[in-house]
Scaffold this active site. Structure first.
Site, short mmCIF file in Angstrom:
data_model
loop_
_atom_site.label_atom_id
_atom_site.label_comp_id
_atom_site.label_asym_id
_atom_site.label_seq_id
_atom_site.Cartn_x
_atom_site.Cartn_y
_atom_site.Cartn_z
N ASP A 1 0.82 -1.22 0.00
CA ASP A 1 0.00 0.00 0.00
C ASP A 1 0.85 1.26 0.00
OD1 ASP A 1 0.74 -0.80 2.67
OD2 ASP A 1 -0.66 0.68 3.48
N GLU B 1 0.03 -1.16 5.78
CA GLU B 1 1.12 -0.65 6.63
C GLU B 1 0.91 0.82 6.95
OE1 GLU B 1 4.90 1.16 7.84
OE2 GLU B 1 3.68 1.69 6.10
ZN LIG Z 1 6.64 2.35 4.14
#
Ligand SMILES: [Zn+2]
Length: 490
Positions: free
Chosen positions: A121, A188
């Site tokens: 992501d 994340e």
């Molecule tokens: Zn990162």
């Protein structure tokens, strides 16, 4: 009188001798290594494949209803098409809906596996800044020796480099001795709770103990470490914790023509000001102390003298180092008021005033310790203090620099970037690696992408890009790391 003067002079002489002795013994910790085995690959092809990866809008939004799972599925199809040999050879699992876990079974399954992390992501492009990009953020353009786009540095430049390295080694017929896991989270940038956390839980449930974990969080930096002109490879051995506190003050509302002596806004502002005035204490310890040990000997004599004698000059070093926001962040738990909200109309007293203060917690401090500090500093029962959300987390443990795996990182970095100064350091942001703390003490955060002073604002900002030469070096880094970690199986 004469005796006293003599004693003082003798004392000074002894201190001076001790300072010089320690400065002389403060010698370089850099190792000399043979260069990496030659490894030729198609750099232009790899750059094109990275550019392709940057066209997928695998965005993590703070508002989770905007998450576009279909785009992640398309990105994962792209990975399958782009790295067919890897996908034929490695076992692939999905956790948390969209996170990927690959297992490259080693020849000796009695050995502890290693885990290479990255995330799929990216953060959104801030609305209104699209036109400031030299190349559009999701076009996957290659120009002027760079691959441009959101995710080039954070973190598709690592994710794709890992895949390039493994695809190449698989197609060369290479088998690792120990099993290698690759894990690529999908959230994340919003905490990793559905991706990395579940992958870590899955490995834990299977009784996996890891040799080491490698994640993002370090790079080969030029011009970022004061006092050192040459490139420095940063190996994160710890990362800070995270806590946001909400402060609220409730008061009688009413007409602003007859205000009380202290309004909700005034009480809240005083509380925020007290937090800024009473900072958490500075400490040279853990990852920061280790960093000074490694970079100190590479500096000019005067700095070496000070850094080699923290027993005498520790206070001075703390003040000088802590004078910049980046240095300060490495020395203490930071306090950042980020949200202030009160009032709707210029002639109405607000009945509620609210602030959010974000703390990044130094390893050695704790969430509970910061909350207690905030209560003491504010010292006002009219201010309600509450932890904002479930994303509060403790700082990570500090991984050892005395381990064979730290030496492995150091050796590999110096092989692929000859002459680079390798240093442990403290990651002031957060990474997915924190979920894997329980699986090994050896968690490191590094890589061989390049980072110049101007690049810091590109990460999560405008004009994110990676130099093709740096990306090629990063692929070589993973190839060399895998070769160094695991001799070929029988
Ligand atoms: Zn990162």
């Amino acid at each position: 009188m004469k005796k006293a003067a003599f004693a003082v002079a003798l004392g000074l002489l002894l201190v001076g001798a001790a300072v010089l002795y320690r400065a002389a013994r403060f010698t370089s910790r850099q190792m000399s290594v043979p260069p990496a085995e030659p490894f030729a690959f198609d750099t232009a092809g790899a750059a094109t494949r990275l550019a392709g990866a940057l066209t997928y809008r695998t965005i993590s939004y703070q508002d989770s209803t905007r998450f576009d799972g279909a785009e992640f599925a398309r990105f994962q199809d792209y990975l399958r098409r782009t790295f067919p040999k890897l996908h034929a050879r490695l076992r692939r699992e999905v956790t948390g809906g969209y996170s990927l876990l690959y297992e490259w079974r080693g020849a000796d399954t009695a050995l502890k596996p290693i885990l290479l992390l990255a995330h799929q992501d990216v953060v959104p492009v801030e609305v209104g800044t699209e036109s400031r990009w030299t190349e559009p953020p999701f076009a996957g353009r290659i120009a002027d020796g760079y691959v441009w786009g959101r995710g080039a540095l954070d973190d598709k430049g690592n994710l794709m480099a890992v895949l390039e390295a493994v695809e190449r080694l698989v197609s060369d017929g290479w088998t690792p001795k120990q099993t290698i896991y690759l894990a690529f989270g999908h959230d994340e940038e919003v905490g990793g709770m559905h991706g990395a956390a579940r992958t870590a839980a899955l490995l834990t449930s299977r009784g996996v103990h890891l040799d080491y974990v490698l994640d993002e969080g370090g790079a080969i930096a030029t011009g970022l470490v004061p006092g050192i002109a040459s490139p420095v490879a940063l190996v994160g051995i710890a990362e800070k914790g995270y806590l946001s506190l909400e402060l609220t003050v409730e008061a009688e509302g009413g007409h602003s023509s007859m205000p009380p002596a202290q309004t909700a806004t005034g009480i809240l502002s005083a509380a925020v000001a007290r937090l800024e005035a009473h900072q958490m204490p500075r400490h040279i310890r853990g990852a920061t102390a280790a960093m000074l040990d490694y970079i100190g000997p590479e500096m000019a004599f005067s700095r070496r003298l000070a850094l080699g004698n923290l027993w005498l000059f520790g206070g001075l070093v703390e003040r000088q180092f802590g004078a910049t926001p980046s240095g300060n962040a490495m020395l203490r738990t930071t306090t950042a008021p980020t949200i202030l909200a009160a009032g709707v109309k210029d002639n109405v007293l607000p009945s509620t005033a609210r602030a959010v203060v974000n703390f990044r917690i130094l390893p050695g401090d704790s969430v509970a310790g910061v909350v207690a500090h905030a209560r003491r500093a504010i010292d006002d029962p009219r201010v309600t203090i509450r932890t904002v959300n479930e994303s509060a987390n403790e700082p990570s443990p500090v991984s050892p620099v005395s381990s064979a795996n730290f030496t492995l990182m150091q050796r590999t970095l110096r092989q692929v970037a000859p002459g680079v100064i390798v240093t442990p350091w403290l990651v002031v942001g957060g990474t997915d690696s924190r979920y894997f703390d329980g699986l090994t003490p050896d968690v490191y955060r590094t890589g061989a992408l390049g980072l110049g002073a101007g690049d810091l604002s590109r990460i999560h900002g405008t004009n994110e890009r990676v130099a093709i030469a740096d990306y090629a070096r990063n692929i070589t880094f993973y190839v060399q790391l895998i070769r160094n970690s695991t001799a070929p199986g029988p």
